[in-house]
Scaffold this motif. Structure first.
Motif, PDB file in Angstrom:
ATOM      1  N   LEU A 114      14.190  -3.312 -10.713  1.00 40.86           N
ATOM      2  CA  LEU A 114      13.092  -2.259 -10.412  1.00 40.86           C
ATOM      3  C   LEU A 114      11.994  -2.898  -9.493  1.00 40.86           C
ATOM      4  O   LEU A 114      11.689  -3.996  -9.841  1.00 40.86           O
ATOM      5  N   TYR A 115      11.298  -1.879  -8.649  1.00 42.98           N
ATOM      6  CA  TYR A 115      10.469  -2.214  -7.659  1.00 42.98           C
ATOM      7  C   TYR A 115       9.259  -1.347  -7.927  1.00 42.98           C
ATOM      8  O   TYR A 115       9.517  -0.049  -7.929  1.00 42.98           O
ATOM      9  N   VAL A 116       7.982  -1.589  -8.344  1.00 41.07           N
ATOM     10  CA  VAL A 116       6.898  -0.828  -8.645  1.00 41.07           C
ATOM     11  C   VAL A 116       5.506  -1.065  -7.939  1.00 41.07           C
ATOM     12  O   VAL A 116       5.331  -2.341  -7.454  1.00 41.07           O
ATOM     13  N   TRP A 117       4.595  -0.153  -7.715  1.00 41.78           N
ATOM     14  CA  TRP A 117       3.457  -0.668  -6.713  1.00 41.78           C
ATOM     15  C   TRP A 117       2.341  -1.238  -7.923  1.00 41.78           C
ATOM     16  O   TRP A 117       2.494  -1.199  -8.907  1.00 41.78           O
ATOM     17  N   ASN A 118       1.773  -2.061  -7.276  1.00 42.77           N
ATOM     18  CA  ASN A 118       0.680  -2.565  -7.910  1.00 42.77           C
ATOM     19  C   ASN A 118      -0.368  -1.728  -8.035  1.00 42.77           C
ATOM     20  O   ASN A 118      -0.524  -0.904  -7.538  1.00 42.77           O
ATOM     21  N   GLU A 119      -0.895  -1.887  -9.396  1.00 41.98           N
ATOM     22  CA  GLU A 119      -2.171  -1.099  -9.996  1.00 41.98           C
ATOM     23  C   GLU A 119      -3.376  -1.396  -9.710  1.00 41.98           C
ATOM     24  O   GLU A 119      -3.309  -2.824 -10.351  1.00 41.98           O
ATOM     25  N   PRO A 120      -4.350  -0.911  -9.435  1.00 40.40           N
ATOM     26  CA  PRO A 120      -4.266   0.306  -8.721  1.00 40.40           C
ATOM     27  C   PRO A 120      -3.898   0.209  -7.471  1.00 40.40           C
ATOM     28  O   PRO A 120      -3.909  -0.968  -6.650  1.00 40.40           O
ATOM     29  N   LYS A 121      -3.085   1.377  -6.959  1.00 37.49           N
ATOM     30  CA  LYS A 121      -2.315   1.149  -5.515  1.00 37.49           C
ATOM     31  C   LYS A 121      -3.643   1.534  -4.491  1.00 37.49           C
ATOM     32  O   LYS A 121      -4.173   2.578  -4.406  1.00 37.49           O
ATOM     33  N   TRP A 122      -3.927   0.656  -3.300  1.00 37.98           N
ATOM     34  CA  TRP A 122      -4.624   0.766  -2.532  1.00 37.98           C
ATOM     35  C   TRP A 122      -4.083   0.796  -1.250  1.00 37.98           C
ATOM     36  O   TRP A 122      -4.706  -0.074  -0.179  1.00 37.98           O
ATOM     37  N   CYS A 123      -2.917   1.612  -1.064  1.00 39.09           N
ATOM     38  CA  CYS A 123      -1.970   1.659   0.133  1.00 39.09           C
ATOM     39  C   CYS A 123      -1.407   3.061   0.371  1.00 39.09           C
ATOM     40  O   CYS A 123      -1.288   3.685  -0.742  1.00 39.09           O
ATOM     41  N   ILE A 124      -1.389   3.559   1.394  1.00 43.95           N
ATOM     42  CA  ILE A 124      -0.320   4.704   1.620  1.00 43.95           C
ATOM     43  C   ILE A 124       0.528   4.411   2.594  1.00 43.95           C
ATOM     44  O   ILE A 124       0.524   3.347   3.329  1.00 43.95           O
ATOM     45  N   LYS A 125       1.528   5.488   2.696  1.00 42.60           N
ATOM     46  CA  LYS A 125       2.682   5.220   3.757  1.00 42.60           C
ATOM     47  C   LYS A 125       3.198   4.038   4.086  1.00 42.60           C
ATOM     48  O   LYS A 125       3.727   3.257   3.145  1.00 42.60           O
ATOM     49  N   GLY A 126       3.328   3.543   5.409  1.00 38.54           N
ATOM     50  CA  GLY A 126       3.932   2.114   5.531  1.00 38.54           C
ATOM     51  C   GLY A 126       5.540   1.920   5.231  1.00 38.54           C
ATOM     52  O   GLY A 126       6.197   2.890   5.122  1.00 38.54           O
ATOM     53  N   ILE A 127       5.631   0.997   4.325  1.00 37.56           N
ATOM     54  CA  ILE A 127       7.155   0.817   3.818  1.00 37.56           C
ATOM     55  C   ILE A 127       7.233   1.440   2.488  1.00 37.56           C
ATOM     56  O   ILE A 127       6.094   1.561   1.515  1.00 37.56           O
ATOM     57  N   SER A 128       8.381   1.862   2.411  1.00 43.88           N
ATOM     58  CA  SER A 128       8.741   2.651   1.026  1.00 43.88           C
ATOM     59  C   SER A 128       9.076   1.520  -0.091  1.00 43.88           C
ATOM     60  O   SER A 128       9.624   0.277   0.391  1.00 43.88           O
ATOM     61  N   LEU A 129       9.035   1.882  -1.222  1.00 41.81           N
ATOM     62  CA  LEU A 129       9.672   1.140  -2.470  1.00 41.81           C
ATOM     63  C   LEU A 129      11.044   0.644  -2.182  1.00 41.81           C
ATOM     64  O   LEU A 129      11.767   1.775  -1.971  1.00 41.81           O
ATOM     65  N   PRO A 130      11.705  -0.435  -2.231  1.00 46.26           N
ATOM     66  CA  PRO A 130      13.074  -0.562  -2.187  1.00 46.26           C
ATOM     67  C   PRO A 130      13.618   0.051  -3.559  1.00 46.26           C
ATOM     68  O   PRO A 130      13.235   0.296  -4.477  1.00 46.26           O
ATOM     69  N   GLU A 131      15.045   0.342  -3.011  1.00 45.75           N
ATOM     70  CA  GLU A 131      15.951   0.992  -4.118  1.00 45.75           C
ATOM     71  C   GLU A 131      16.152   0.029  -5.305  1.00 45.75           C
ATOM     72  O   GLU A 131      16.046  -1.133  -4.939  1.00 45.75           O
ATOM     73  N   LYS A 132      16.266   0.425  -6.537  1.00 45.52           N
ATOM     74  CA  LYS A 132      16.621  -0.587  -7.697  1.00 45.52           C
ATOM     75  C   LYS A 132      17.905  -1.161  -7.371  1.00 45.52           C
ATOM     76  O   LYS A 132      18.929  -0.820  -6.707  1.00 45.52           O
ATOM     77  N   LYS A 133      17.955  -2.671  -7.802  1.00 44.01           N
ATOM     78  CA  LYS A 133      19.115  -3.404  -7.469  1.00 44.01           C
ATOM     79  C   LYS A 133      19.945  -3.537  -8.728  1.00 44.01           C
ATOM     80  O   LYS A 133      19.483  -3.813  -9.619  1.00 44.01           O
ATOM     81  N   LEU A 134      21.272  -3.502  -8.550  1.00 41.01           N
ATOM     82  CA  LEU A 134      22.066  -3.751  -9.539  1.00 41.01           C
ATOM     83  C   LEU A 134      23.220  -5.159  -9.373  1.00 41.01           C
ATOM     84  O   LEU A 134      23.642  -5.139  -8.149  1.00 41.01           O
ATOM     85  N   SER A 135      22.885  -6.129 -10.203  1.00 37.14           N
ATOM     86  CA  SER A 135      23.836  -7.183 -10.098  1.00 37.14           C
ATOM     87  C   SER A 135      24.585  -7.749 -11.393  1.00 37.14           C
ATOM     88  O   SER A 135      24.183  -7.203 -12.369  1.00 37.14           O
TER      89      SER A 135
END
Length: 979
Positions: A862-883
């Motif tokens: 899973l991919y999560v934003w760093n807290e506190p989040k100090w950004c907007i828009k830009g790139i989106s969070l990658p989808e969760k990866k299954l391996s």
């Protein structure tokens, strides 16, 4: 009736049987009035005893005239017989109206009420002084408003039998005072439209008029003023005169003519003004002439005054046009009208005229062809004023404009005049006088006259080689002046565009040393520039401050349409077919020095309006900005890029590009009047277009109802940052608030940076609290293109953009707490704009991954934003990866097998090396014993070989198939041998 006639001759009294007096109409014991109209529209005439009269026998009521009845102008209703009669000589009547034109004292029915604009003015221990001494003051021909920062209302109540109107004349020249006129009827309702509530500004010395319709019934009229004193500069009061109210249905008496006027015919509806050197008293039928030898009077005077002895203040000098010899004569003339006497003992005589002096040279762009006057140079030629006109060389063109620095005669496009506040005539007097190397204010009729100097220019256009981009500078006017004052003199500089409205651009009070002032022109229109000088604004008719004056040494206007040339400038040459004639360069092109051809400016540069010759004419835009397609201005596209610690920060302020607003306050004047500062900020604009609009003297300061595409913003100023002063209405809240004093804080974009300094604009770090994040603040810098007396370098503005996820959308704009007006010095303004939209765009550094447990051979990341989040828009969070992954049971089995094999191997090796060690010990012991038995013999060579017939005690018989233990032993033996 017979008894009454006899008593008139004999002086007897008519007695009733009880002994009391019988009321007599001729003796004014009583008067008649009408009752209120009933439902049928009729009324009764009744007799009302006058005060302090004790009589009886009043006439019985009789039916009166219908309610809508009125007399014509010049007539009044004679109530005894209920017929219209003409007014006598010395009086006048409006018929169905009343007029107030005498202001020696407050007329009956008028009242003054001074209040605070708001009930709550602050803490009880900091309440300002009251407004008990503030009022409207009668000044003879007019009434004058208060000059302080109190709210004062002039109130008059009138009852109308039918619909009518109120009309008055006024002077309102200072927007530091808010002037409103409104009406409340008997239902306590205000006027239908608030557009009539706010009175428009007038030009200095000119009277405006205001008219509002009135409904039938009781109407209460309010003239209300509120001063905003945000400095030491005194305000100019509002003046009101000639208040006329129509719709009273009838008047029962005629009004006597006021002093200084007369009426020589019956049935007059207006009184005429007495001419100069005459006077009249109240109700005069004619004017009385003064003794002209010893007395004088102004027009409309109520008395004659003694002529004083002549002094140096009563004459002035002029320069005659140059003659063929290049000489000018100094002429002395009495100031007209002449009011002084030369025959008195201490009087002075007029100095002799005719002294000749050398004429000053012609102004640049003009030449003298041997005549007595200077003439403009023909098109395509130039002159410095001392030489004849010469054609411009090839590759150059005349630099058109006006430069007036010699003042022998008044230039043809200038004129001078005189206006008086109290309507005293000063027409025909010299407003300004030429004086060789300068032009100065004249004497005027009195010290409170406005002395006017006008310069008319039909338009401005850039040089031929520059077409001029929309919104760019087209020209400028610069003048050098000084003021010498002992009283409260003021010099006003005003601008009129297309003859629609004149606005005060700047003013200077008191003595000012020699200095220059520049006003920039951005619009090609007809301009009239006006200089108005007043020695004092106190109402008076004398000349105590005649030596107070203003001197203007030079006036320069560049790029004037009908101008002349004092020099030539380089221009672009056309193709070979057009020869050496100049051609206009496209917008954003400079003239290449070597070829005189048009070359486009490099990207992200703008073309200077003052220099178009050479590549240096293209000025680089500031950081974070780009130029328009025509290279006219630089602007921000709302995107900004910054490198920080090997990390790239991208900002997108496009969602904040619309106008942001801030209403800060409230603030209070020294007398408790509440006001607000209202700011509009256009962060990026629209490709250089200034979107922020501030209003001037309209009721809705939000300007949402204004036409955005209008080309004529009479009451608007447009900029990147602008400010208005708002006074809230007592009755209708901010929708009816009055906006005034709109000023431009910034109309030029400088750049965007994370630094706190740009082009001498410094953002002090202690102005705002420190940002809680590590994200750098982004600063937008602006400046104004015009200068003021207090801001010699112009105003500048810095907007600090701060990332704040807690403030969504447009966020919030604030000013420093230590500078609640947004500025501490009046020249540099600071704003903090906090919003989530001010955060940088998100990158891969703004999130991290979290790995899940392996379940059934699969694992999630899973991919999560760093807290506190100090950004907007830009790139989106990658989808969760299954391996895929191996479970714990499989690896447990493998580990157990490997462990068992390792244990068996270690045991086998241990046993083998133990047995090997035992055999070596046996051989060593046998060798020692042999050595001891044969001490004198050399030891025989020890041999490990097996002798013949000796049994090998350690022989191991192997089977054809080695066991696991045998294989291990063989492996160990091999290793030992190699070692």
């Amino acid at each position: 009736y017979v008894v009454s006639v006899l008593c008139m001759w004999e002086g007897c009294e008519i007695l009733r049987p009880e002994g009391g007096l019988v009321c007599d109409y001729l003796q004014k014991d009583y008067h008649f009035e009408y009752t209120e109209c009933d439902s049928s529209g009729s009324r009764w005439r009744v007799a009302i005893p006058n005060s302090a009269v004790d009589c009886s026998g009043l006439p019985d009521p009789v039916r009166g005239k219908e309610c809508t009845f009125s007399c014509a102008s010049g007539e009044y209703l004679e109530m005894k017989n209920q017929v219209c009669s003409k007014c006598g000589e010395g009086t006048y009547s409006l018929g169905s109206g009343i007029k107030f034109d005498e202001w020696d004292e407050l007329p009956a029915g008028f009242s003054n009420v001074a209040t605070f604009m708001d009930t709550v003015v602050g803490p009880s221990d900091s309440r300002p002084e009251g407004c008990n001494n503030s009022s409207w003051v009668p000044r003879g021909n007019y009434i004058e408003s208060n000059r302080d920062d109190c709210t004062v209302s002039l109130i008059y109540a009138v009852h109308l039998k039918k619909s009518g109107y109120v009309f008055f004349e006024y002077q309102y020249v200072d927007n530091n005072i808010f002037f409103e006129f409104f009406i409340q009827n008997d239902q306590c309702q205000e006027m239908d439209t608030t557009a009539d509530k706010w009175v428009k500004l007038t030009d200095n010395g000119e009277w405006g008029s205001h008219s509002v319709m009135l409904k039938s019934g009781t109407n209460i009229l309010y003239w209300r003023t509120t001063g905003i004193l945000m400095g030491s500069k005194a305000v100019k009061p509002v003046l009101v005169k000639n208040i006329t109210i129509e719709g009273v249905a009838y008047t029962s008496e005629c009004f006597p003519c006021k002093p200084g006027t007369f009426s020589d015919k019956p049935g007059s509806f207006i009184c005429q003004v007495c001419p100069r050197n005459t006077y009249s008293e109240k109700g005069a039928k004619e004017c009385i002439r003064c003794d002209e030898d010893s007395q004088f009077s102004e027009e409309g005077s109520s008395e004659c005054m003694e002529r004083p002895p002549c002094t140096s203040k009563d004459y002035f000098q002029i320069h005659t046009p140059c003659d063929e010899e290049g000489k000018t004569q100094i002429m002395y003339k009495w100031i007209e009208p002449k009011i002084c006497r030369e025959d008195l003992t201490d009087a002075i005589r007029l100095p002799p005229s005719g002294e000749k002096k050398d004429c000053p040279p012609c102004n640049p762009g003009f030449y003298n062809n041997g005549s007595s006057s200077c003439h403009p140079c023909p098109p395509g030629t130039f002159s410095d004023g001392t030489k004849e006109c010469r054609p411009c060389p090839a590759g150059t063109e005349p630099a058109l404009g006006f430069e007036y620095k010699w003042w022998n005669v008044l230039p043809g496009n200038m004129k001078t005049s005189c206006f008086n506040v109290g309507n005293s005539k000063c027409d025909g007097m010299n407003g300004w006088e030429v004086a060789g190397d300068h032009i100065q204010s004249g004497a005027g009729g009195s010290d409170n006259d406005y002395l006017i100097l006008n310069l008319h220019i039909p338009g401005f256009k850039p040089p031929t080689s520059m077409t001029g981009a929309m919104g760019s500078e087209l020209g400028r006017i610069t003048f050098v002046f000084e003021t010498l004052c002992s009283a409260d003199c003021v010099l006003y500089f005003m601008v009129d565009i297309n003859r629609k409205s004149t606005n005060v651009v700047e003013s200077w009070g008191g003595t000012k040393e020699k200095q220059a002032y520049t006003h920039v022109i951005f619009k090609n229109a007809t301009f009239t520039f006006t200089w108005a000088f007043q020695r004092t604004n106190q109402g008076q008719d004398n000349r105590r401050f005649i030596n107070d004056m203003v001197k203007i040494y030079s006036i320069t206007a560049t790029n004037a349409v009908d101008g002349v040339a004092s020099s030539c400038r380089a221009c672009a040459l056309g193709s070979e077919q057009s020869g050496s004639s100049c051609v206009p360069c496209p917008p954003g092109h400079y003239i290449e020095k070597e070829t005189n051809q048009c070359v486009e400016c490099p990207p992200d540069t703008y073309l200077s309006i003052h220099q178009v010759y050479g590549k240096e004419a293209c000025i680089p835009c500031g950081p974070g900005s780009r130029s328009t397609l025509d290279h006219s201005v630089c602007y921000s596209d709302c995107f900004f890029y910054h490198e920080k610690e090997n990390q790239s920060l991208h900002y997108d302020f496009s969602n904040l590009s619309s106008v942001g607003s801030l209403m800060n306050g409230p603030s209070f004047t020294s007398k408790g009047t509440k006001y607000f500062h209202f700011f509009n900020i256009s962060l990026c604009g629209h490709e250089g277009k200034k979107l922020a609009l501030c209003t001037n003297n309209i009721t809705d300061f939000t300007v949402k109802e204004m036409v955005a595409g209008s080309d004529d913003y009479t009451n608007l100023v447009g900029a990147f940052v602008c400010q208005s002063t708002i006074i809230p209405s007592e009755s209708k809240g901010f929708r009816a608030a009055l906006s005034s004093q709109s000023i431009i804080l910034a109309d030029t974009f400088l750049g965007v940076t994370v630094e706190t300094t740009l082009q001498n604009i410094n953002i002090k770090e202690d102005m705002f609290p420190v940002s809680p994040s590590q994200i750098p603040d982004v600063h937008f810098f602006y400046k104004s293109s015009t200068t003021t007396t207090s801001c010699v370098n112009g105003r500048s503005t810095a907007v600090k953009m701060r990332c704040n996820p807690a403030k969504p959308g447009a966020g919030a704009i604030s000013v420093p707490s230590k500078c609640p007006a947004g500025t501490c010095d009046g020249c540099t303004f600071y704003f903090l704009w906090e919003s989530v939209e001010a955060c940088p765009l998100c990158t891969e550094h703004d999130f991290h991954e979290i790995e899940g447990a392996c379940k059934r051979g699969f694992q999630e990341t899973l991919y999560v934003w760093n807290e506190p989040k100090w950004c907007i828009k830009g790139i989106s969070l990658p989808e969760k990866k299954l391996s895929t992954c191996e479970t714990v049971d499989f690896w447990l089995k493998v580990g157990a097998g490997v462990g068992a094999f390792t244990a068996v191997l270690l045991v086998a090796l241990t046993c083998y090396f133990w047995k090997k060690n035992q055999k070596l010990e046996y051989k060593y012991s046998k060798l020692v014993m042999t050595t001891n038995s044969k001490e004198c013999e050399l030891p025989a060579a020890d041999s490990c070989a097996i002798m013949e017939g000796e049994d090998n005690e350690e022989e191991v018989v192997y089977s054809n198939k080695q066991s696991l233990l045998g294989k291990l032993k063989s492996l160990a033996t091999k290793v030992t041998a190699e070692f």
